[in-house]
Write a protein that holds these residues in place. Structure first.
Motif, mmCIF file in Angstrom:
data_model
loop_
_atom_site.group_PDB
_atom_site.id
_atom_site.type_symbol
_atom_site.label_atom_id
_atom_site.label_comp_id
_atom_site.label_asym_id
_atom_site.label_seq_id
_atom_site.Cartn_x
_atom_site.Cartn_y
_atom_site.Cartn_z
ATOM 1 N N LEU A 145 0.858 -1.182 0.000
ATOM 2 C CA LEU A 145 0.000 0.000 0.000
ATOM 3 C C LEU A 145 0.890 1.226 0.000
ATOM 4 O O LEU A 145 1.784 1.355 0.845
ATOM 5 C CB LEU A 145 -0.907 -0.001 1.240
ATOM 6 C CG LEU A 145 -1.804 1.226 1.439
ATOM 7 C CD1 LEU A 145 -2.869 1.301 0.354
ATOM 8 C CD2 LEU A 145 -2.456 1.189 2.824
ATOM 9 N N VAL A 146 0.666 2.119 -0.956
ATOM 10 C CA VAL A 146 1.438 3.359 -1.018
ATOM 11 C C VAL A 146 0.476 4.539 -0.911
ATOM 12 O O VAL A 146 -0.703 4.424 -1.264
ATOM 13 C CB VAL A 146 2.261 3.457 -2.318
ATOM 14 C CG1 VAL A 146 3.273 2.328 -2.406
ATOM 15 C CG2 VAL A 146 1.353 3.474 -3.543
ATOM 16 N N PRO A 147 0.948 5.687 -0.425
ATOM 17 C CA PRO A 147 0.082 6.869 -0.393
ATOM 18 C C PRO A 147 -0.402 7.214 -1.793
ATOM 19 O O PRO A 147 0.362 7.128 -2.766
ATOM 20 C CB PRO A 147 1.003 7.961 0.170
ATOM 21 C CG PRO A 147 2.063 7.219 0.935
ATOM 22 C CD PRO A 147 2.274 5.948 0.174
ATOM 23 N N PRO A 149 -0.934 9.972 -3.473
ATOM 24 C CA PRO A 149 -0.150 10.911 -4.299
ATOM 25 C C PRO A 149 1.151 10.323 -4.839
ATOM 26 O O PRO A 149 1.738 10.887 -5.765
ATOM 27 C CB PRO A 149 0.135 12.069 -3.321
ATOM 28 C CG PRO A 149 -0.926 11.978 -2.276
ATOM 29 C CD PRO A 149 -1.172 10.509 -2.121
ATOM 30 N N GLN A 150 1.617 9.212 -4.269
ATOM 31 C CA GLN A 150 2.880 8.626 -4.711
ATOM 32 C C GLN A 150 2.682 7.407 -5.619
ATOM 33 O O GLN A 150 3.642 6.687 -5.900
ATOM 34 C CB GLN A 150 3.711 8.214 -3.487
ATOM 35 C CG GLN A 150 4.161 9.386 -2.621
ATOM 36 C CD GLN A 150 5.031 8.942 -1.464
ATOM 37 O OE1 GLN A 150 4.770 7.920 -0.841
ATOM 38 N NE2 GLN A 150 6.084 9.714 -1.183
ATOM 39 N N THR A 151 1.462 7.207 -6.099
ATOM 40 C CA THR A 151 1.174 6.020 -6.902
ATOM 41 C C THR A 151 2.024 5.952 -8.164
ATOM 42 O O THR A 151 2.627 4.911 -8.478
ATOM 43 C CB THR A 151 -0.320 5.982 -7.287
ATOM 44 O OG1 THR A 151 -1.118 6.024 -6.105
ATOM 45 C CG2 THR A 151 -0.649 4.723 -8.066
ATOM 46 N N LEU A 152 2.078 7.033 -8.909
ATOM 47 C CA LEU A 152 2.815 7.011 -10.178
ATOM 48 C C LEU A 152 4.309 6.822 -9.951
ATOM 49 O O LEU A 152 4.983 6.122 -10.723
ATOM 50 C CB LEU A 152 2.548 8.300 -10.957
ATOM 51 C CG LEU A 152 1.091 8.541 -11.377
ATOM 52 C CD1 LEU A 152 0.978 9.791 -12.232
ATOM 53 C CD2 LEU A 152 0.531 7.331 -12.127
ATOM 54 N N THR A 153 4.840 7.430 -8.888
ATOM 55 C CA THR A 153 6.257 7.233 -8.556
ATOM 56 C C THR A 153 6.519 5.773 -8.208
ATOM 57 O O THR A 153 7.537 5.197 -8.609
ATOM 58 C CB THR A 153 6.658 8.132 -7.374
ATOM 59 O OG1 THR A 153 6.368 9.490 -7.690
ATOM 60 C CG2 THR A 153 8.132 7.988 -7.058
ATOM 61 N N ALA A 154 5.591 5.166 -7.473
ATOM 62 C CA ALA A 154 5.742 3.749 -7.120
ATOM 63 C C ALA A 154 5.697 2.871 -8.365
ATOM 64 O O ALA A 154 6.474 1.904 -8.480
ATOM 65 C CB ALA A 154 4.639 3.344 -6.145
ATOM 66 N N ILE A 155 4.802 3.175 -9.296
ATOM 67 C CA ILE A 155 4.714 2.407 -10.541
ATOM 68 C C ILE A 155 6.029 2.487 -11.314
ATOM 69 O O ILE A 155 6.584 1.469 -11.758
ATOM 70 C CB ILE A 155 3.547 2.910 -11.407
ATOM 71 C CG1 ILE A 155 2.207 2.586 -10.728
ATOM 72 C CG2 ILE A 155 3.598 2.291 -12.804
ATOM 73 C CD1 ILE A 155 1.009 3.196 -11.429
ATOM 74 N N ASP A 156 6.552 3.689 -11.465
ATOM 75 C CA ASP A 156 7.809 3.870 -12.194
ATOM 76 C C ASP A 156 8.962 3.144 -11.500
ATOM 77 O O ASP A 156 9.817 2.528 -12.159
ATOM 78 C CB ASP A 156 8.133 5.359 -12.309
ATOM 79 C CG ASP A 156 7.141 6.106 -13.202
ATOM 80 O OD1 ASP A 156 6.495 5.441 -14.033
ATOM 81 O OD2 ASP A 156 7.004 7.336 -13.038
ATOM 82 N N SER A 197 3.990 -12.364 -7.811
ATOM 83 C CA SER A 197 3.423 -11.126 -8.324
ATOM 84 C C SER A 197 3.378 -10.076 -7.225
ATOM 85 O O SER A 197 3.530 -10.378 -6.039
ATOM 86 C CB SER A 197 2.009 -11.373 -8.865
ATOM 87 O OG SER A 197 1.171 -11.861 -7.820
ATOM 88 N N ILE A 198 3.163 -8.825 -7.633
ATOM 89 C CA ILE A 198 2.968 -7.718 -6.698
ATOM 90 C C ILE A 198 1.598 -7.111 -6.973
ATOM 91 O O ILE A 198 1.245 -6.839 -8.129
ATOM 92 C CB ILE A 198 4.042 -6.624 -6.863
ATOM 93 C CG1 ILE A 198 5.428 -7.154 -6.518
ATOM 94 C CG2 ILE A 198 3.714 -5.416 -5.976
ATOM 95 C CD1 ILE A 198 6.537 -6.126 -6.733
ATOM 96 N N ASN A 199 0.832 -6.898 -5.928
ATOM 97 C CA ASN A 199 -0.398 -6.131 -6.016
ATOM 98 C C ASN A 199 -0.151 -4.784 -5.358
ATOM 99 O O ASN A 199 0.139 -4.713 -4.159
ATOM 100 C CB ASN A 199 -1.550 -6.856 -5.309
ATOM 101 C CG ASN A 199 -1.993 -8.089 -6.064
ATOM 102 O OD1 ASN A 199 -2.192 -8.058 -7.275
ATOM 103 N ND2 ASN A 199 -2.151 -9.193 -5.354
ATOM 104 N N LEU A 200 -0.247 -3.718 -6.136
ATOM 105 C CA LEU A 200 0.008 -2.373 -5.629
ATOM 106 C C LEU A 200 -1.322 -1.679 -5.342
ATOM 107 O O LEU A 200 -2.143 -1.491 -6.232
ATOM 108 C CB LEU A 200 0.817 -1.563 -6.638
ATOM 109 C CG LEU A 200 1.205 -0.151 -6.187
ATOM 110 C CD1 LEU A 200 2.229 -0.214 -5.050
ATOM 111 C CD2 LEU A 200 1.766 0.659 -7.363
ATOM 112 N N HIS A 201 -1.526 -1.307 -4.079
ATOM 113 C CA HIS A 201 -2.734 -0.619 -3.643
ATOM 114 C C HIS A 201 -2.398 0.837 -3.331
ATOM 115 O O HIS A 201 -1.294 1.140 -2.872
ATOM 116 C CB HIS A 201 -3.300 -1.252 -2.362
ATOM 117 C CG HIS A 201 -3.497 -2.732 -2.435
ATOM 118 N ND1 HIS A 201 -4.745 -3.333 -2.417
ATOM 119 C CD2 HIS A 201 -2.593 -3.765 -2.499
ATOM 120 C CE1 HIS A 201 -4.603 -4.647 -2.467
ATOM 121 N NE2 HIS A 201 -3.319 -4.936 -2.521
#
Length: 359
Positions: A145-147, A149-156, A197-201
């Protein structure tokens, strides 16, 4: 940690109808009792399961529990010809999980280097907090789980680490992943033979104000060590509520090992304030039905009992329209079940009418 579960038990195993049409599920429950319960209750469950099940022909749910069964049998001094096989399953689980922990450490390091403070949720959080060691429970994937606002940074960051998103979907800045997390995979290679796998929330619980609800998850998070890295996991209350979110959605049968996870999370609720927060947050997040269902099943299968006021409080709570639409758990009350069916039918007609209008 597992051996202290007895504080919630009554001391005898529940009576299960092992000759019913759902006898396979019932024997899974007997195996769970042998893996979780204490003393005579565990011994009786083990003998009942051993006498009726061929260990060479196990379903996946039962096989999952063997890693948890082995240390419980050893703890109770049971000598059996199956122990060598069970020990092998336990050791393979321990070894595979050690590799996954090492891989997970590189993910945490990459996210932290990018300035992201992720919360570990799901299976890795459970294995790292509720179970005594990494041999007790297999891991099948990573959940983070990421904040928002930081979703796109986490994806990259994850993509730079070699993880890929099979679909072409990419959320917009500030967009919450309401329905399901982003799924990442990694091609198999000699260095990544396990290929998990990774599930990003970027959001877990629905409610208002949403930003405050999200922030509270980090406020209540618990600091732990995973491998060589310090990180944070959801509090036991939030872990149990997150487990409830998956409870019988879309009429899918929950894996039996979720009950083991839930039982150990229940053990971690040591203060009265934990139970108060569990009940109040379940109402706020509109997951009263899943929590009520899960606690009732834990009582039925493992004789685990929450404080006496918990289930009566949950039973008296009003059930929102969202819950009735999202969960198929109203069968214990015929009026609720009828109401849920009517709501789903009305929603379906609305979708059809909107579709006709748009055409």
């Amino acid at each position: 940690m597992v051996n202290s579960i007895s504080k919630f038990t009554i001391g005898t195993i529940p009576t299960l109808n092992i000759f019913s049409p759902s006898s396979s599920l019932n024997m899974q429950r007997v195996l769970l009792q042998a893996a979780i319960l204490e003393k005579q209750s565990a011994l009786e469950a083990w003998q009942q399961w051993r006498n009726r099940v061929d260990i060479e022909k196990l379903d996946s749910g039962s096989h999952h529990l063997l890693s948890l069964l082995y240390p419980n049998l050893i703890r109770h001094g049971i000598e059996d010809s199956h122990l060598s096989r069970l020990k092998g399953v336990y050791r393979r689980t321990w070894y595979a999980n050690q590799l996954l922990v090492k891989s997970f450490g590189s993910i945490l390091q990459g996210l932290q280097t990018a300035g992201i403070r992720p919360l570990v949720i799901g299976e890795m959080a459970l294995v790292s907090t509720c179970y005594s060691d990494y041999g007790y429970r297999p891991l099948y994937g990573f959940d983070l789980l990421v904040p928002c606002p930081q979703t796109l940074t986490a994806i990259d960051t994850l993509q730079n680490l070699g993880w890929t998103i099979p679909s072409s979907y990419r959320p917009q800045s500030g967009e919450r992943l309401w329905k399901k997390p982003l799924y990442f995979c990694q091609p198999k290679s000699p260095d990544n033979a396990l290929s998990v796998s990774i599930n990003l929330h970027n959001h877990l619980f629905r409610g208002e104000p949403q930003t405050y609800i999200d922030e509270q998850l980090w406020t209540n998070a618990v600091s732990i060590q995973i491998g060589n890295f310090s990180t944070f996991v959801l509090s036991p209350v939030d872990q149990l509520l997150h487990l409830c979110l998956k409870n019988n959605r879309e009429q899918k049968q929950r894996p039996i090992y979720w009950l083991a996870d839930a039982a150990l999370l229940l053990k971690a609720l040591s203060e009265e304030s934990d139970w108060v927060r569990l009940v109040t947050q379940a109402q706020r997040y509109e997951i009263v039905l899943p929590l009520r269902y899960l606690l009732s099943e834990l009582g039925e299968v493992l004789n685990l009992s929450p404080p006496t006021w918990v289930l009566p409080s949950l039973n008296q709570m009003a059930i929102s329209y969202y819950e009735l639409l999202a969960y198929n758990l109203a069968s214990d009350r015929k009026l609720l079940l009828l109401k849920a069916q009517l709501l789903r039918l009305r929603q379906r007609w609305k979708q059809l009418l909107v579709g006709d209008f748009q055409r």
